[in-house]
Structure formats: C-alpha cells, structure tokens
Design an enzyme around this catalytic site. Structure first.
Site, short mmCIF file in Angstrom:
data_model
loop_
_atom_site.label_atom_id
_atom_site.label_comp_id
_atom_site.label_asym_id
_atom_site.label_seq_id
_atom_site.Cartn_x
_atom_site.Cartn_y
_atom_site.Cartn_z
N ALA A 1 23.44 -53.73 10.46
CA ALA A 1 24.25 -53.36 11.63
C ALA A 1 23.77 -52.12 12.37
CB ALA A 1 25.70 -53.17 11.17
N ARG A 2 23.37 -51.11 11.63
CA ARG A 2 23.12 -49.81 12.27
C ARG A 2 21.76 -49.72 12.97
NH1 ARG A 2 22.92 -46.74 6.44
NH2 ARG A 2 20.94 -47.54 5.68
N GLU A 3 20.92 -50.73 12.79
CA GLU A 3 19.55 -50.64 13.29
C GLU A 3 19.50 -51.14 14.75
OE1 GLU A 3 17.54 -52.83 10.16
OE2 GLU A 3 18.18 -51.38 8.66
N SER B 1 14.96 -51.63 11.47
CA SER B 1 14.42 -50.28 11.66
C SER B 1 14.86 -49.47 10.44
CB SER B 1 14.95 -49.65 12.96
OG SER B 1 16.29 -49.24 12.85
N TYR C 1 9.62 -50.77 -1.44
CA TYR C 1 10.20 -50.82 -2.78
C TYR C 1 10.55 -52.27 -3.03
CZ TYR C 1 13.70 -50.24 0.82
OH TYR C 1 14.38 -50.35 2.01
N GLU D 1 9.64 -53.18 10.89
CA GLU D 1 10.49 -51.98 10.89
C GLU D 1 10.09 -51.17 12.12
OE1 GLU D 1 12.93 -51.23 8.83
OE2 GLU D 1 12.55 -52.38 7.00
O1 0X9 Z 1 15.48 -52.92 2.57
C1 0X9 Z 1 15.47 -53.75 3.49
O2 0X9 Z 1 16.24 -54.69 3.56
C2 0X9 Z 1 14.44 -53.59 4.63
N1 0X9 Z 1 14.36 -52.20 5.05
S1 0X9 Z 1 15.60 -51.53 5.86
O3 0X9 Z 1 15.34 -50.11 6.00
N2 0X9 Z 1 15.65 -52.11 7.34
O4 0X9 Z 1 16.82 -51.80 5.19
C3 0X9 Z 1 13.09 -54.05 4.16
C4 0X9 Z 1 13.05 -55.47 3.72
C5 0X9 Z 1 11.71 -55.92 3.27
N3 0X9 Z 1 11.74 -57.27 2.74
C6 0X9 Z 1 12.19 -57.55 1.49
N4 0X9 Z 1 12.45 -56.65 0.62
N5 0X9 Z 1 12.29 -58.81 1.18
ZN ZN Z 2 17.15 -53.28 7.97
#
Ligand code: 0X9
Ligand code: ZN
Length: 418
Positions: free
Chosen positions: A183-185, A307, A358, A381
């Site tokens: 939501a916040r992105e 983002s 991660y 991102e």
């Molecule tokens: O953590 C996430 O969901 C994504 N980053 S965010 O800062 N927008 O929340 C990255 C997702 C990468 N893809 C997967 N982990 N499958």
């Molecule tokens: Zn995200």
C-alpha cells in the site's frame, strides 16, 4: 456573506481532513543504518524480526547500502543499544515522523488544487479508475477496462488491456504488469499509470511493443491498503482484512502459494510480513493469481512494481538457488538497468531477490515463474524519496519517466527473445 463563511468553513474542514493520519506516528523516528558487511545486515534483520514493532522500510544484504527502520518511541532506546552493541553505524534521518506526514499532506492538498496529472501527483483510487475509464472511452479499439474482482472492503479492482486493435485478443503473447501490492509504495501505481499512458496515448511511438503482444496492467492491486495510507496510516503495507482479534492485514507479497510460509514470511498476524492464515487468503492476491494462471503459455513477462531500492529483481525469492532460466532473467533485467543508466545515470542493481535483498517466500514473482510458468518475472523496486516511500510530487516525473525507459527496454528484449 453566509455563503462566503460556508465556503471558508468547508475549506478548513477539507484542509483538516487532508492532514489526517499524522497523529498515528507521534514520536516515531526513522533511522538510517549502514551495515558494513553481510553479517551486519543479517544481525539487523534478526533485530527487526525479534521486535515486531520495528518496521524495516528497506534492507538489503549488500554491505554499505543504507537500510531504514521506522521505530516507535517505546523501542528507540533498545534499538539504538542493539545497534551500538553490534558495532553497526546508524543516524537519525527523521526525528519527527508525524510532523513530516502533516507537512506532506498539507503541501499535497494545496498542490492538488492547482495541478493534477499522473506525473505531478499521486492519484487516489477513484482518480485511477477515472483515468482508466477515460482511456477506454476515448480509445475503444485499443483499450478495454474490466473489473477483475473486489477487494476485502468491496472496492473494484480493475485491469486494463491494451492492444494495437488488430487480431484476436487471445492469440498474442502477453506482458502483465501490476503495482501497489504494498500500500505505501505510492510511486509504483504512478509508474503503472505512466506505462498505460505511453502505450495508449503515445501509441505511435510504442506500437512495436503491441505488434505481437497485448499488455494487461492492474495499476493498483491493494486498493484498500492504498486508500488507508492516504486517509490514516501513511506507512501501511498490508491488505486490510483483519488477521487476528487485534491486528489487520496480510502481506500480499508473502501470500502466494509457492513455497508459501517458508523463509522470510511471518506467522504473526501483527507483523508487516504476515503470510496470511493460508496461501491466497486475500481476495487481492487471488485476483493476481487468476490472471497469472490464465496467461500460462501466452504470458511471457510479469512485472510487479514496488518501492524502494533501485533494483531489478528476479526469482527466486524463497531460496538463494537460481532458477534454470536465470541467464534469460538476468539478460532482460540488465537491458532495463543499462537503458536507465544510459538515459539518466541512475543505477538499478540487478540480481535474484534472495541474493540481493533477503529470502522472502510467497512472492508474486516466484509464483509467476514457478507455477504460472511465465518465463520472465521481475520485481522492480523503484527509487526512494523523502523518508523512502514519499517522493515529493515534484520527483514523480523523473522517477517514472526513467522507469519507463527501463521497462520499455526490458519489453523489447522479451519481444526479441520470445
Ligand atoms: O519484500 C518484498 O516483498 C519486496 N520488497 S519491498 O520492499 N517492496 O517490500 C521484494 C520482493 C522480492 N521477491 C520475492 N521475495 N519473491
Ligand atoms: Zn513492496
């Protein structure tokens, strides 16, 4: 005179309403933390996991890439002590989060009165829908807008299909894009609207992208969460369905049924990365799932806009191992990052999401590749602004136009390959 007073009172009321939500963050601070090694990033990640009140706004595994944490007043001292005892460098980048939210809301309110354009403003849910509807009315041969489902709170979620108006809709390959799972992105839906604008209004410049491909875009997936960030809590990330007796929301990007609930997804309903009570517990993720599955065979690229971090990420997100076709994924993402670098000098890093960020299982990108078999699945991102998720309206244009250059280059590469 009475009319004048009435107008003045209405204006004051609107201003007050527009600044809503800042009280939620009274005393909150945003820290910038610079882990100097992968070990330090891992320690930071563990500190945030142990304390569910700490919201890691961004964190990568890459040494010397700044992470950010939003920390409520009660936890600030302990957080600082934990960092100091582990020798991790940090600085305060926002010591009064509620003030900045108040200021941003106030500022945006007056801006909106004079300017309203996708490159100058963040559109609200209704405005996004009107934008789509208007295009469908003006370009009926090339554009169709369809409600693809309802959110938990009952808002329609819309998808726009863009074609060149020739051949049947079901015979061509497809590029599918979504935005706003988180939501916040806010810069993500703005980017999706600009992609739509380019493909529809600038058709003559982009018609090669529509020759053998149709494009489907959902510019806003988490419609409830998005409206909530505008009205109540600016840093809300999840959906808005109650997840327990006291907490709301599931992380949409941990809710997809591919290695669901494995690494990097929380089982605690109050956490930002709550995986949901089961895979696809959320209507919003079911909608994305159904489109992905309907595209098996025809879908060649899935791009999900998030983002922040200036990253072009590909699967897997659930493991550090790489998918079989990682070279193709890497090639497509590098075409995007090179094009952006060449046009504005902005750096986008490329890599698999587990290795760059991660491990986080249950993401839509992994599902697109692993289950729907869409060969090119990418998480973009977008850049940060302000405290991270709030680039000033005046920054939208640069971020979104350069993102389009990268997206176009990736699409061209996909079209050349498939
Ligand atoms: O953590 C996430 O969901 C994504 N980053 S965010 O800062 N927008 O929340 C990255 C997702 C990468 N893809 C997967 N982990 N499958
Ligand atoms: Zn995200």
């Amino acid at each position: 005179m009475i009319l004048f007073e009435f107008k003045l009172i209405s204006l004051l009321f609107l201003i007050i309403a527009s600044t809503n939500g800042f009280e939620e963050y009274k005393g909150y601070k945003i820290y910038e933390i610079i882990p100097s090694s992968v070990t330090q990033s891992n320690i930071l990640y563990k500190i945030s996991l142990k304390n569910e009140e700490i919201d890691m706004l961004t964190l990568t595994k890459l040494p010397n890439v700044p992470a950010r944490a939003l920390v409520p007043p009660k936890h600030q001292q302990k957080f600082e002590n934990d960092l100091i005892s582990n020798g991790i460098t940090f600085r305060l980048i926002n010591s009064n989060v509620s003030n900045s939210i108040f200021y941003n809301n106030f500022h945006n309110f007056f801006k909106r009165a004079t300017r309203q354009h996708i490159l100058e403003d963040y559109y609200r849910y209704n405005e996004i829908n009107s934008f789509l509807k208007d295009l469908a009315e003006r370009f009926p041969e090339r554009v169709s807008v369809k409600k693809v489902g309802d959110s938990y709170e009952g808002r329609a979620i819309n998808a726009i299909t863009i074609t060149n108006g020739k051949n049947s809709l079901t015979s061509k390959n497809v590029i599918f894009i979504d935005a706003g799972i988180h939501a916040r992105e806010w810069i993500a839906p703005s980017t999706a609207l600009y992609i739509i604008y380019q493909l529809v209004e600038k058709f003559d410049e982009n018609k090669h992208l529509l020759e053998n491909y149709d494009w489907i875009v959902i510019p806003l997936v988490n419609v409830d969460g998005y409206e909530y960030t505008h009205k109540s809590q600016r840093f809300w990330r999840k959906t808005r369905k109650p997840s327990s007796a006291i907490c709301y929301g599931t992380d949409g990007n941990r809710n997809f049924d591919f290695h669901w609930g494995e690494q990097g997804a929380s089982s605690l309903p109050c956490q930002e990365t709550f995986k949901g009570e089961k895979a696809f517990s959320e209507p919003e993720t079911q909608i994305v799932r159904d489109i992905l599955l309907s595209l098996t065979g025809r879908g060649k690229m899935y791009l999900t806009l998030h983002s922040y971090g200036n990253l072009l990420l590909y699967p897997w997100g659930y493991t550090s191992a790489l998918p079989e076709n990682w070279k193709d994924l890497d090639e497509v993402c590098k075409a995007g990052s090179n094009a952006i670098k060449l046009s504005t000098g902005t750096n986008y890093r490329v890599g698999s999401s587990t290795n760059v960020l991660y491990a986080a299982a249950g993401g839509s990108d992994d599902y697109a590749l692993g289950v729907a078999k869409i060969p090119i699945a990418v998480t973009m991102e977008l850049p940060s602004g302000g405290s991270g998720f709030d680039p000033k309206p005046s920054q939208i244009r640069k971020m979104v136009t350069e993102a389009w250059i990268g997206i176009k280059a990736m699409a061209e590469k996909v079209i050349e390959k498939y």
